[in-house]
Design a protein around this motif. Sequence first.
Motif, PDB file in Angstrom:
ATOM      1  N   HIS A   1       0.831  -1.207   0.000  1.00 51.57           N
ATOM      2  CA  HIS A   1       0.000   0.000   0.000  1.00 51.57           C
ATOM      3  C   HIS A   1       0.866   1.259   0.000  1.00 51.57           C
ATOM      4  O   HIS A   1       0.912   2.004   0.983  1.00 51.57           O
ATOM      5  CB  HIS A   1      -0.960  -0.009   1.199  1.00 51.57           C
ATOM      6  CG  HIS A   1      -1.954  -1.129   1.140  1.00 51.57           C
ATOM      7  ND1 HIS A   1      -3.083  -1.087   0.362  1.00 51.57           N
ATOM      8  CD2 HIS A   1      -1.954  -2.351   1.737  1.00 51.57           C
ATOM      9  CE1 HIS A   1      -3.751  -2.223   0.494  1.00 51.57           C
ATOM     10  NE2 HIS A   1      -3.082  -3.007   1.318  1.00 51.57           N
TER      11      HIS A   1
ATOM     12  N   ARG B   1       1.703   4.821  -0.428  1.00 44.95           N
ATOM     13  CA  ARG B   1       0.931   6.067  -0.419  1.00 44.95           C
ATOM     14  C   ARG B   1       1.893   7.215  -0.145  1.00 44.95           C
ATOM     15  O   ARG B   1       2.736   7.098   0.742  1.00 44.95           O
ATOM     16  CB  ARG B   1      -0.151   6.027   0.671  1.00 44.95           C
ATOM     17  CG  ARG B   1      -1.172   4.927   0.455  1.00 44.95           C
ATOM     18  CD  ARG B   1      -2.153   4.854   1.595  1.00 44.95           C
ATOM     19  NE  ARG B   1      -3.269   3.990   1.224  1.00 44.95           N
ATOM     20  CZ  ARG B   1      -4.433   3.976   1.845  1.00 44.95           C
ATOM     21  NH1 ARG B   1      -4.637   4.774   2.874  1.00 44.95           N
ATOM     22  NH2 ARG B   1      -5.393   3.175   1.450  1.00 44.95           N
TER      23      ARG B   1
ATOM     24  N   SER C   1      -3.497   4.676  -5.989  1.00 41.87           N
ATOM     25  CA  SER C   1      -3.425   5.465  -4.746  1.00 41.87           C
ATOM     26  C   SER C   1      -2.988   4.631  -3.547  1.00 41.87           C
ATOM     27  O   SER C   1      -2.672   5.178  -2.493  1.00 41.87           O
ATOM     28  CB  SER C   1      -4.791   6.087  -4.443  1.00 41.87           C
ATOM     29  OG  SER C   1      -5.768   5.061  -4.288  1.00 41.87           O
ATOM     30  N   SER C   2      -2.956   3.299  -3.708  1.00 42.65           N
ATOM     31  CA  SER C   2      -2.560   2.414  -2.611  1.00 42.65           C
ATOM     32  C   SER C   2      -1.969   1.139  -3.217  1.00 42.65           C
ATOM     33  O   SER C   2      -2.419   0.031  -2.951  1.00 42.65           O
ATOM     34  CB  SER C   2      -3.770   2.086  -1.730  1.00 42.65           C
ATOM     35  OG  SER C   2      -3.379   1.466  -0.525  1.00 42.65           O
TER      36      SER C   2
END
Length: 203
Positions: free
Chosen positions: A27, A29, A104-105
């Motif tokens: 993830h 970010r 986005s992740s």
Amino acid sequence: MSIHAEINKTLRELTRLVPDGYFVGLHIRFAAPIMQFQTYPEAWSDHYTRQAYALRDPTIAWGFSEEGACRWSAFTLPDPFNILGEARRFGLNYGVTVSCGPISSRTIASFTSREREFRDDEIEMISQLVRRLHETTQPPEGLTKAQIEALRCIAAGDRHAAAAAKLGITQSAFKARLLSARERLMARTTAEAIQRAKEYRLL
């Protein structure tokens, strides 16, 4: 099974499949993963860090531009700093990168082998394990009001007894709130939970 136990179980399976080393960034970010694990040779990791290769790494560039899996030998992206060539000097002769999740992740993971290319069936098993890690570590959409209050008390410098008194609950109830917040945020410590909650904009 707890989230940490599930993560550790999956990482053990990856280590059995890929004994020569891997990097998993979960993830990603704001240019940083919420969790990362790596078993690459220490000499390569040190060299990679000293040279700031993360900003130029074609495996990471591929992971952000594509989803799925690709052998390093099949990359068509430019590698102007010859990072994959440098990796071979440290024994990372063959490799595969796996990417999954929304941009986005995004989760990006790379795996290496000294002796040969990864077979298609091996790549599929590795990809399944990476997707499992991605799903297991999905950041929460939110925290309960009780969890937020407990974390805020600790972030403000309160000790457990004072925080429990402030909230009108017992110390054991306060500790239970902290424990549930840590579990939800996949954090090993309360300090880590507070940091993650801030990063996720939940506090």
